[in-house]
Enzyme design. Structure first.
Site, PDB file in Angstrom:
ATOM      1  N   ASP A   1      16.438  10.412 -34.198  1.00 37.57           N
ATOM      2  CA  ASP A   1      16.834  10.285 -35.603  1.00 37.57           C
ATOM      3  C   ASP A   1      15.598  10.060 -36.495  1.00 37.57           C
ATOM      4  OD1 ASP A   1      18.227   9.740 -37.927  1.00 37.57           O
ATOM      5  OD2 ASP A   1      19.548   8.257 -37.016  1.00 37.57           O
TER       6      ASP A   1
ATOM      7  N   ASP B   1      25.244  11.546 -43.190  1.00 41.49           N
ATOM      8  CA  ASP B   1      26.243  10.877 -42.342  1.00 41.49           C
ATOM      9  C   ASP B   1      27.684  11.097 -42.801  1.00 41.49           C
ATOM     10  OD1 ASP B   1      23.944   9.951 -41.234  1.00 41.49           O
ATOM     11  OD2 ASP B   1      24.526   7.831 -41.258  1.00 41.49           O
TER      12      ASP B   1
HETATM   13  C1  GLA Z   1      21.492   7.485 -39.156  1.00 42.17           C
HETATM   14  C2  GLA Z   1      22.289   8.530 -38.374  1.00 42.17           C
HETATM   15  C3  GLA Z   1      23.602   7.930 -37.911  1.00 42.17           C
HETATM   16  C4  GLA Z   1      23.338   6.700 -37.057  1.00 42.17           C
HETATM   17  C5  GLA Z   1      22.494   5.704 -37.833  1.00 42.17           C
HETATM   18  C6  GLA Z   1      22.054   4.545 -36.955  1.00 42.17           C
HETATM   19  O1  GLA Z   1      22.131   7.140 -40.354  1.00 42.17           O
HETATM   20  O2  GLA Z   1      22.501   9.666 -39.146  1.00 42.17           O
HETATM   21  O3  GLA Z   1      24.340   8.874 -37.170  1.00 42.17           O
HETATM   22  O4  GLA Z   1      22.686   7.088 -35.887  1.00 42.17           O
HETATM   23  O5  GLA Z   1      21.324   6.319 -38.361  1.00 42.17           O
HETATM   24  O6  GLA Z   1      21.219   3.658 -37.623  1.00 42.17           O
END
Ligand code: GLA
Length: 392
Positions: free
Chosen positions: A147, A217
């Site tokens: 990520d 997200d």
């Molecule tokens: C980002 C990702 C999410 C999750 C969070 C965890 O926002 O896009 O899917 O993994 O981080 O902190």
């Protein structure tokens, strides 16, 4: 000389004619499983992950294809003097946890960032990529979600006002972890998470990604789910066996949508050949949630071995028709009603390349239905969906 040419030709023929699922590639169909983030977020513990693994088995989800048990952010503790990452107190023994998950006939996944910190502020892999990949492999990890998070700050610092350079750095960071994973010799699904920046669908596979998030997200609302899902139109050509567009994890069962809205969520995700990572608390699931997640005929659309993503065929007001090519020259056709009242939707077989006498099956209801004069009309509930399989 001849021998080499012959071997190269043989290799080419093998790649061209053996279907992807038989070639032993990673993620020949979109990965399926569970991820801790959408329900547990930063509260997730070893016990929750074990409970999820248990529930995948007892609910029948594992046997329906949900294989990966993925730990998302907040498992990380400190690095030791030699730089090796350790889990925090919520995860007392990662290797034992992986062994437990494996003993259930499941696979296990983990999460990190190319930056120094993850999105939740835990230790990322920046400067420790090879070491971390080795640790994950030693623990027995089968999946890594990587990520971007704080790597964006590095880009801001090191490539200010230079998007080209920032893009090159981002690609290099993802490629670096891919090489590190390869070097472990363990097959590890590589999931890129950088929210669709720089049209990742155009280069995600080149840096070794088996899937890449295409958006920011998701959350457990119809508005956000629909915004993400319906915005995937036009991306189908970038997906295929071993490399998938990822519109984010499922929210089904988390309580923020109606049953029809969750049916739209699942229908849209299978039409998109999206990874199916359940994001609910599997240890407390209603029969309706389980039914939405485990309908075999619906899952088969997502997991079809042809590995083609579906796309929008037409949109008329708030009614949309999407289609996904399936093996055996069949197609899945989804009718979506995005309006807040039930709406009658008519779908013409010729619009998706079939003759008037093609056969139709309603997959959610598990029964054959019939077209009249080459058209099928059905009333779709408010915010709901109907999923059909069309065969010659
Ligand atoms: C980002 C990702 C999410 C999750 C969070 C965890 O926002 O896009 O899917 O993994 O981080 O902190």
């Amino acid at each position: 000389m001849f021998r080499k040419a012959f071997l190269t030709l043989a290799a080419l023929l093998v790649t061209a004619y053996i279907p992807a699922f038989a070639q032993n590639i990673i993620a020949p169909t979109p990965p399926m499983g569970w991820n801790s983030w959408n329900h547990f977020a930063s509260r997730v513990t070893d016990a929750d992950v074990r409970a999820a693994a248990d529930a995948l088995v007892s609910s029948g989800m594992r046997d329906a294809g949900y294989i990966y048990v993925n730990i998302d952010d907040t498992w990380q503790g400190e690095r030791d003097a030699s730089g090796v990452i350790h889990a925090n107190s919520k995860f007392p023994d990662m290797k034992a946890l992986a062994d437990y998950v494996h003993s259930k006939g499941l696979k296990i996944g983990i999460y990190s960032s190319p930056g120094p910190k993850t999105c939740a502020g835990y230790a990322g892999s920046y400067g420790h990529e090879e070491q971390d990949a080795k640790t994950y492999a030693d623990w027995g990890m089968d999946y890594l979600k990587y990520d971007l998070c704080s790597f964006r700050e590095i880009l801001r610092k090191e490539a200010p006002g230079d998007p080209q350079k920032a893009f090159a750095m981002q690609r290099a960071a993802y490629e670096k972890m891919h090489k590190a994973l390869l070097a472990t010799g363990r097959p590890i699904v590589y999931s890129l998470c950088q929210y669709g920046l720089n049209d990742v669908w155009k280069w995600g596979a080149d840096v070794g990604g088996n899937l890449w998030r295409t958006t920011g997200d998701i959350n457990d609302t119809y508005t956000r789910m629909a915004q993400i899902g319906f915005s995937q139109a036009g991306l189908s050509k970038y997906a295929g066996p071993g490399h998938w567009n990822d519109p984010d994890m499922l929210e089904i069962g988390n309580g923020g949508m109606t049953e029809d809205q969750y049916r739209t969520h699942m229908t849209l995700w299978v039409i998109l050949a999206a990874p199916l990572l359940a994001g609910n608390d599997l240890s407390r699931m209603s029969p309706s949630t389980l039914a939405l997640l485990t309908n075999r005929e619906v899952i088969a659309v997502d997991q079809d071995p042809l590995g083609k993503q579906g796309d929008r065929v037409s949109a008329l007001g708030l009614s949309e028709i999407w289609a996904k090519p399936l093996s055996g020259r069949a197609k899945a056709v989804a009718l979506f009603n995005r309006a807040d009242t039930p709406t009658s939707i008519t779908f013409r077989l010729r619009d998706v390349g079939f003759e008037d006498n093609a056969k139709l099956r309603d997959l959610w209801r598990g029964r054959e239905v019939t077209a009249t004069g080459g058209a099928y009309t059905v009333t779709v509930p408010a915010y709901g969906a109907v999923l059909l399989k069309v065969t010659k």
